[in-house]
Scaffold this motif. Structure first.
Motif, PDB file in Angstrom:
ATOM      1  N   SER A   1      -9.513  -1.349   3.253  1.00 36.35           N
ATOM      2  CA  SER A   1      -8.545  -0.672   2.390  1.00 36.35           C
ATOM      3  C   SER A   1      -8.595  -1.305   1.005  1.00 36.35           C
ATOM      4  O   SER A   1      -8.933  -2.471   0.851  1.00 36.35           O
ATOM      5  CB  SER A   1      -7.128  -0.762   2.960  1.00 36.35           C
TER       6      SER A   1
ATOM      7  N   GLN B   1      -8.668   1.877  -6.482  1.00 33.60           N
ATOM      8  CA  GLN B   1      -9.606   2.770  -5.810  1.00 33.60           C
ATOM      9  C   GLN B   1     -10.495   3.458  -6.837  1.00 33.60           C
ATOM     10  O   GLN B   1     -10.108   3.653  -7.982  1.00 33.60           O
ATOM     11  CB  GLN B   1      -8.843   3.801  -4.970  1.00 33.60           C
TER      12      GLN B   1
ATOM     13  N   ASN C   1     -10.046  11.979   6.053  1.00 37.03           N
ATOM     14  CA  ASN C   1     -10.116  10.873   5.097  1.00 37.03           C
ATOM     15  C   ASN C   1     -11.390  10.995   4.259  1.00 37.03           C
ATOM     16  O   ASN C   1     -12.375  10.283   4.455  1.00 37.03           O
ATOM     17  CB  ASN C   1     -10.050   9.525   5.820  1.00 37.03           C
TER      18      ASN C   1
ATOM     19  N   THR D   1      -6.064  -1.121  -2.611  1.00 34.51           N
ATOM     20  CA  THR D   1      -4.826  -0.603  -3.169  1.00 34.51           C
ATOM     21  C   THR D   1      -5.116   0.561  -4.124  1.00 34.51           C
ATOM     22  O   THR D   1      -6.161   0.607  -4.765  1.00 34.51           O
ATOM     23  CB  THR D   1      -4.026  -1.728  -3.863  1.00 34.51           C
ATOM     24  N   ASP D   2      -4.190   1.492  -4.190  1.00 37.18           N
ATOM     25  CA  ASP D   2      -4.413   2.748  -4.918  1.00 37.18           C
ATOM     26  C   ASP D   2      -4.925   2.564  -6.341  1.00 37.18           C
ATOM     27  O   ASP D   2      -5.858   3.236  -6.756  1.00 37.18           O
ATOM     28  CB  ASP D   2      -3.119   3.571  -4.952  1.00 37.18           C
TER      29      ASP D   2
ATOM     30  N   LEU E   1       0.844  -1.199   0.000  1.00 35.74           N
ATOM     31  CA  LEU E   1       0.000   0.000   0.000  1.00 35.74           C
ATOM     32  C   LEU E   1       0.876   1.244   0.000  1.00 35.74           C
ATOM     33  O   LEU E   1       1.959   1.257   0.595  1.00 35.74           O
ATOM     34  CB  LEU E   1      -0.900   0.029   1.247  1.00 35.74           C
ATOM     35  N   SER E   2       0.409   2.278  -0.639  1.00 37.16           N
ATOM     36  CA  SER E   2       1.151   3.544  -0.594  1.00 37.16           C
ATOM     37  C   SER E   2       1.176   4.024   0.857  1.00 37.16           C
ATOM     38  O   SER E   2       0.287   3.663   1.646  1.00 37.16           O
ATOM     39  CB  SER E   2       0.479   4.593  -1.483  1.00 37.16           C
TER      40      SER E   2
ATOM     41  N   GLU F   1     -11.984  10.107   1.228  1.00 38.98           N
ATOM     42  CA  GLU F   1     -12.315   8.919   0.433  1.00 38.98           C
ATOM     43  C   GLU F   1     -13.176   7.952   1.244  1.00 38.98           C
ATOM     44  O   GLU F   1     -14.195   7.453   0.751  1.00 38.98           O
ATOM     45  CB  GLU F   1     -11.039   8.207  -0.041  1.00 38.98           C
TER      46      GLU F   1
ATOM     47  N   THR G   1       0.308   6.789   2.058  1.00 39.45           N
ATOM     48  CA  THR G   1      -0.942   7.497   2.334  1.00 39.45           C
ATOM     49  C   THR G   1      -2.077   6.510   2.603  1.00 39.45           C
ATOM     50  O   THR G   1      -2.820   6.662   3.582  1.00 39.45           O
ATOM     51  CB  THR G   1      -1.314   8.427   1.160  1.00 39.45           C
ATOM     52  N   SER G   2      -2.228   5.488   1.755  1.00 37.77           N
ATOM     53  CA  SER G   2      -3.298   4.496   1.948  1.00 37.77           C
ATOM     54  C   SER G   2      -3.091   3.704   3.240  1.00 37.77           C
ATOM     55  O   SER G   2      -4.044   3.426   3.965  1.00 37.77           O
ATOM     56  CB  SER G   2      -3.371   3.543   0.758  1.00 37.77           C
TER      57      SER G   2
END
Length: 175
Positions: free
Chosen positions: A106, A112, A144, A108-109, A39-40, A146, A42-43
């Motif tokens: 979560s 998303q 957050n 992964t970027d 994961l990044s 998102e 940020t994520s």
């Protein structure tokens, strides 16, 4: 044994693979650890509401109660040419005293905003409802956007609980 969720297939335009959602089991620790590591920053920070560097320990925590009926982890897997990769997860735990389930999620970027999170939440809700649970809730950082947007799309309401930083939201399940 992992269990696929009916109607939990998300068509993917990411080079013609498919995404399936299934329950996780203890044999998924290594894959889930790799997923968290991938994961990044940020994520990962949004998922854990802070920094966590111990991906193996976190993955083990997520799957420690895999056989317990009131705790489960769902995985979203992307399959392309027979190769499966974890691209999302949600962890759910029921608190009998509070009469509510709590979850974290979560994706992964790269996946998303493609419907994976919404499908995972729908699968989690169905599973929790099938267990006889009436309410699910979660908390996220006020920043957050998102997660707050995903929760709204999934029918959650801001409960107004929480201090200046976290936002608490909940949803009554139908059976």
């Amino acid at each position: 044994m992992s269990q696929p969720f009916p109607n939990a297939v998300v068509a993917s335009n990411e080079t013609s693979g498919t995404v399936r959602i299934r329950t996780a089991n203890v044999s998924d620790v290594e894959g889930l650890s790799s997923y968290f590591t991938g994961l990044s920053p940020t994520s990962r920070n949004k998922r854990f509401m802070g920094a966590r560097a111990d991906s193996s320990a976190v993955a083990a925590e997520c799957l420690a109660k895999a056989g317990h009926p009131d705790h489960f982890t769902l995985l979203a897997e992307f399959t392309l040419e027979g190769q499966r990769t974890i691209i999302g997860e949600t962890r759910y735990a029921y608190d009998a005293a509070a009469r509510s389930g709590d979850f974290a999620i979560s994706v992964t970027d790269v996946f998303q905003r493609r419907g994976v999170g919404l499908q995972m939440m729908a699968a989690m809700e169905r599973h929790a409802s099938n267990l006889g649970h009436d309410m699910i809730a979660a908390e996220t950082a006020r920043t957050n956007a998102e997660m707050r947007g995903l929760a709204r799309k999934a029918g959650f309401e801001d409960t107004g609980l929480g201090d200046w930083q976290p936002v608490h939201f909940a949803k009554r399940l139908s059976r």
